[in-house]
Design a protein around this motif. Structure first.
Motif, PDB file in Angstrom:
ATOM      1  N   TYR A  33     -22.059  -7.281-119.924  1.00  0.00           N
ATOM      2  CA  TYR A  33     -23.645  -7.083-119.783  1.00  0.00           C
ATOM      3  C   TYR A  33     -24.449  -8.199-119.023  1.00  0.00           C
ATOM      4  O   TYR A  33     -25.401  -7.864-118.394  1.00  0.00           O
ATOM      5  CB  TYR A  33     -24.369  -7.182-121.271  1.00  0.00           C
ATOM      6  CG  TYR A  33     -25.969  -6.796-121.240  1.00  0.00           C
ATOM      7  CD1 TYR A  33     -26.267  -5.437-121.192  1.00  0.00           C
ATOM      8  CD2 TYR A  33     -26.725  -7.803-121.584  1.00  0.00           C
ATOM      9  CE1 TYR A  33     -27.621  -5.187-121.149  1.00  0.00           C
ATOM     10  CE2 TYR A  33     -28.102  -7.495-121.499  1.00  0.00           C
ATOM     11  CZ  TYR A  33     -28.548  -6.210-121.383  1.00  0.00           C
ATOM     12  OH  TYR A  33     -29.858  -5.719-121.526  1.00  0.00           O
ATOM     13  N   SER A  34     -23.693  -9.090-118.778  1.00  0.00           N
ATOM     14  CA  SER A  34     -24.334 -10.428-118.067  1.00  0.00           C
ATOM     15  C   SER A  34     -24.421 -10.146-116.847  1.00  0.00           C
ATOM     16  O   SER A  34     -25.425 -10.414-116.135  1.00  0.00           O
ATOM     17  CB  SER A  34     -23.340 -11.551-118.012  1.00  0.00           C
ATOM     18  OG  SER A  34     -23.126 -12.092-119.581  1.00  0.00           O
ATOM     19  N   VAL A  35     -23.554  -9.053-115.977  1.00  0.00           N
ATOM     20  CA  VAL A  35     -23.496  -8.787-114.838  1.00  0.00           C
ATOM     21  C   VAL A  35     -23.742  -7.281-114.486  1.00  0.00           C
ATOM     22  O   VAL A  35     -23.363  -6.661-113.623  1.00  0.00           O
ATOM     23  CB  VAL A  35     -22.194  -9.207-113.992  1.00  0.00           C
ATOM     24  CG1 VAL A  35     -22.158 -10.655-114.085  1.00  0.00           C
ATOM     25  CG2 VAL A  35     -21.119  -8.705-114.728  1.00  0.00           C
ATOM     26  N   ARG A  36     -24.497  -6.873-115.454  1.00  0.00           N
ATOM     27  CA  ARG A  36     -24.652  -5.389-115.294  1.00  0.00           C
ATOM     28  C   ARG A  36     -25.550  -4.990-114.107  1.00  0.00           C
ATOM     29  O   ARG A  36     -25.057  -3.708-113.578  1.00  0.00           O
ATOM     30  CB  ARG A  36     -25.653  -5.048-116.531  1.00  0.00           C
ATOM     31  CG  ARG A  36     -27.063  -5.705-116.724  1.00  0.00           C
ATOM     32  CD  ARG A  36     -27.737  -5.550-118.126  1.00  0.00           C
ATOM     33  NE  ARG A  36     -29.047  -6.210-117.973  1.00  0.00           N
ATOM     34  CZ  ARG A  36     -29.145  -7.640-118.066  1.00  0.00           C
ATOM     35  NH1 ARG A  36     -28.142  -8.354-118.407  1.00  0.00           N
ATOM     36  NH2 ARG A  36     -30.188  -8.405-118.164  1.00  0.00           N
ATOM     37  N   ASP A  37     -26.272  -5.554-113.424  1.00  0.00           N
ATOM     38  CA  ASP A  37     -27.010  -5.209-112.149  1.00  0.00           C
ATOM     39  C   ASP A  37     -25.969  -5.209-111.016  1.00  0.00           C
ATOM     40  O   ASP A  37     -25.727  -4.490-110.205  1.00  0.00           O
ATOM     41  CB  ASP A  37     -28.187  -6.327-111.963  1.00  0.00           C
ATOM     42  CG  ASP A  37     -29.319  -6.002-112.681  1.00  0.00           C
ATOM     43  OD1 ASP A  37     -29.265  -4.767-113.327  1.00  0.00           O
ATOM     44  OD2 ASP A  37     -30.206  -6.844-112.900  1.00  0.00           O
ATOM     45  N   ARG A  38     -24.977  -6.065-111.177  1.00  0.00           N
ATOM     46  CA  ARG A  38     -24.003  -6.116-110.139  1.00  0.00           C
ATOM     47  C   ARG A  38     -22.856  -5.066-110.440  1.00  0.00           C
ATOM     48  O   ARG A  38     -22.393  -4.497-109.299  1.00  0.00           O
ATOM     49  CB  ARG A  38     -23.020  -7.527-110.061  1.00  0.00           C
ATOM     50  CG  ARG A  38     -24.068  -8.846-110.144  1.00  0.00           C
ATOM     51  CD  ARG A  38     -24.630  -9.193-108.650  1.00  0.00           C
ATOM     52  NE  ARG A  38     -25.218 -10.530-108.521  1.00  0.00           N
ATOM     53  CZ  ARG A  38     -24.790 -11.436-108.088  1.00  0.00           C
ATOM     54  NH1 ARG A  38     -23.456 -11.516-107.515  1.00  0.00           N
ATOM     55  NH2 ARG A  38     -25.655 -12.502-108.081  1.00  0.00           N
ATOM     56  N   ASP A  44     -28.513 -18.092-110.068  1.00  0.00           N
ATOM     57  CA  ASP A  44     -27.540 -16.604-109.836  1.00  0.00           C
ATOM     58  C   ASP A  44     -26.702 -16.653-110.945  1.00  0.00           C
ATOM     59  O   ASP A  44     -25.984 -17.708-111.634  1.00  0.00           O
ATOM     60  CB  ASP A  44     -27.102 -17.213-108.585  1.00  0.00           C
ATOM     61  CG  ASP A  44     -25.878 -16.303-108.308  1.00  0.00           C
ATOM     62  OD1 ASP A  44     -25.995 -15.003-107.675  1.00  0.00           O
ATOM     63  OD2 ASP A  44     -24.582 -16.635-108.535  1.00  0.00           O
ATOM     64  N   ARG A  51     -18.986  -2.101-108.890  1.00  0.00           N
ATOM     65  CA  ARG A  51     -18.210  -2.189-110.152  1.00  0.00           C
ATOM     66  C   ARG A  51     -16.939  -3.094-109.746  1.00  0.00           C
ATOM     67  O   ARG A  51     -16.535  -3.925-110.389  1.00  0.00           O
ATOM     68  CB  ARG A  51     -17.770  -0.995-110.773  1.00  0.00           C
ATOM     69  CG  ARG A  51     -17.139  -1.274-112.080  1.00  0.00           C
ATOM     70  CD  ARG A  51     -16.657   0.242-112.831  1.00  0.00           C
ATOM     71  NE  ARG A  51     -17.764   0.519-113.774  1.00  0.00           N
ATOM     72  CZ  ARG A  51     -17.678   1.563-114.508  1.00  0.00           C
ATOM     73  NH1 ARG A  51     -16.519   2.040-114.751  1.00  0.00           N
ATOM     74  NH2 ARG A  51     -18.649   2.137-115.039  1.00  0.00           N
ATOM     75  N   ARG A  72     -30.019 -13.071-119.504  1.00  0.00           N
ATOM     76  CA  ARG A  72     -30.776 -13.254-118.374  1.00  0.00           C
ATOM     77  C   ARG A  72     -30.675 -15.081-118.000  1.00  0.00           C
ATOM     78  O   ARG A  72     -30.393 -15.537-118.804  1.00  0.00           O
ATOM     79  CB  ARG A  72     -32.321 -12.792-118.478  1.00  0.00           C
ATOM     80  CG  ARG A  72     -32.804 -13.409-119.784  1.00  0.00           C
ATOM     81  CD  ARG A  72     -34.324 -12.936-120.066  1.00  0.00           C
ATOM     82  NE  ARG A  72     -34.644 -13.196-121.361  1.00  0.00           N
ATOM     83  CZ  ARG A  72     -34.122 -12.880-122.444  1.00  0.00           C
ATOM     84  NH1 ARG A  72     -33.453 -11.675-122.660  1.00  0.00           N
ATOM     85  NH2 ARG A  72     -34.868 -13.305-123.700  1.00  0.00           N
ATOM     86  N   ALA A 111     -23.665  -2.286-111.585  1.00  0.00           N
ATOM     87  CA  ALA A 111     -24.139  -0.866-111.055  1.00  0.00           C
ATOM     88  C   ALA A 111     -24.109  -0.807-109.446  1.00  0.00           C
ATOM     89  O   ALA A 111     -24.051   0.410-109.031  1.00  0.00           O
ATOM     90  CB  ALA A 111     -25.654  -1.023-111.498  1.00  0.00           C
ATOM     91  N   ALA A 112     -24.360  -1.984-108.972  1.00  0.00           N
ATOM     92  CA  ALA A 112     -23.982  -1.656-107.392  1.00  0.00           C
ATOM     93  C   ALA A 112     -22.581  -1.701-106.784  1.00  0.00           C
ATOM     94  O   ALA A 112     -22.480  -0.990-105.665  1.00  0.00           O
ATOM     95  CB  ALA A 112     -24.512  -3.145-106.855  1.00  0.00           C
ATOM     96  N   THR A 115     -17.224  -6.551-108.551  1.00  0.00           N
ATOM     97  CA  THR A 115     -18.059  -7.395-109.711  1.00  0.00           C
ATOM     98  C   THR A 115     -16.757  -7.698-110.458  1.00  0.00           C
ATOM     99  O   THR A 115     -16.749  -9.013-110.918  1.00  0.00           O
ATOM    100  CB  THR A 115     -18.991  -6.711-110.462  1.00  0.00           C
ATOM    101  OG1 THR A 115     -19.965  -6.519-109.582  1.00  0.00           O
ATOM    102  CG2 THR A 115     -19.636  -7.530-111.630  1.00  0.00           C
TER     103      THR A 115
END
Length: 254
Positions: free
Chosen positions: A20-25, A237, A30, A233, A27-28, A33
């Motif tokens: 979950y810490s890198v959820r945005d990465r 970075d 996998r 959050r 999504a872009a 990441t």
């Protein structure tokens, strides 16, 4: 096709990261990441959305030499589908990550919550899957008969239901976390290790070791627990924070 990553060898305690810490990465990209997580030295991961292409995730974690220790999932809402997905992704552990604060409002609410978790754990146990519960700040903060609701819940849970103690949220909830961990003992099988100001739920977190928590004392109070870095959050970075976190934890453990 991406190449297999050789995870750096640090020795000592195995460390995981909550994805979950890198959820945005994720999504872009996998694939990239998960490769980066492995390159940072994390050997295990905790997933947070097991019904989202579990077979695809399993392929990638195997490619990069990562172990899926566990997954977060709303097990009380869709038990069978989540257990199927957990098996597909290659884990034998499901952690319930959140229940509404109202479910900890008084003893009757806590006992009902415990019954639901116990029932889910029995169903999961028939399939060889363990079930745990992860706290936020309100379960430690809310009092039931003069005790933190989290501890009242623990007393009402069957022995097979374990705790994943989020040490940061327990601090925000006002508890002395090393003392809490000593009281809970072997019921704690996982720690969410995070750091930051620990003042309000809204405050941004920091890399582990850069905040206000006494991380060495916390880890010493639960030596049996697996350690999972999670930063909900962060103002810096996220990959930098995860790299700094694992570097600090390796130093502390050495």
């Amino acid at each position: 096709m991406s190449e297999t990553v050789t995870t750096p060898s640090y020795g000592g305690t195995m460390l995981g990261v909550q994805l979950y810490s890198v959820r945005d990465r994720l999504a872009a990209d996998r694939d990239a990441t998960l490769r980066r997580v492995a390159e940072l030295g994390y050997q295990a991961v905790e997933w947070f959305n097991p019904t989202d292409d579990p077979a695809g995730l399993r392929t990638l974690v195997d490619r990069y030499g990562l172990t899926v220790w566990s997954t977060h999932a709303p097990l009380l809402d869709d038990t069978d589908a989540i257990l199927d997905a957990a098996t597909a992704v290659g884990t034998d552990t499901v952690v319930v990550p959140w229940l509404d604060p109202d479910r900890f409002a008084d003893r009757a609410a806590v006992e009902q919550t415990a019954r639901r978790l116990n029932d889910a754990a029995k169903r999961a146990g028939e399939r060889g899957i363990a079930v745990g519960y992860h706290n936020h700040w309100f379960e430690p903060e809310q009092q039931v008969d003069g005790r933190p609701a989290l501890e009242v819940l623990t007393d009402a849970l069957d022995d097979e239901v374990f705790l994943e103690v989020d040490v940061y949220w327990a601090t925000v909830g006002g508890l002395d976390v090393p003392a809490l961990l000593r009281r809970l003992g072997d019921r704690v099988r996982y720690l969410h290790v995070k750091d930051g100001p620990a003042t309000t739920p809204e405050a941004a977190m920091t890399a582990v070791g850069a905040g206000t928590l006494d991380i060495p004392a916390i880890l010493a109070a639960a030596p049996q627990a697996r350690r999972i870095v999670e930063l909900d959050r962060c103002d810096t970075d996220m990959f930098t924070a995860l790299a700094d976190s694992i570097g600090y934890l390796r130093e502390v453990a050495s």
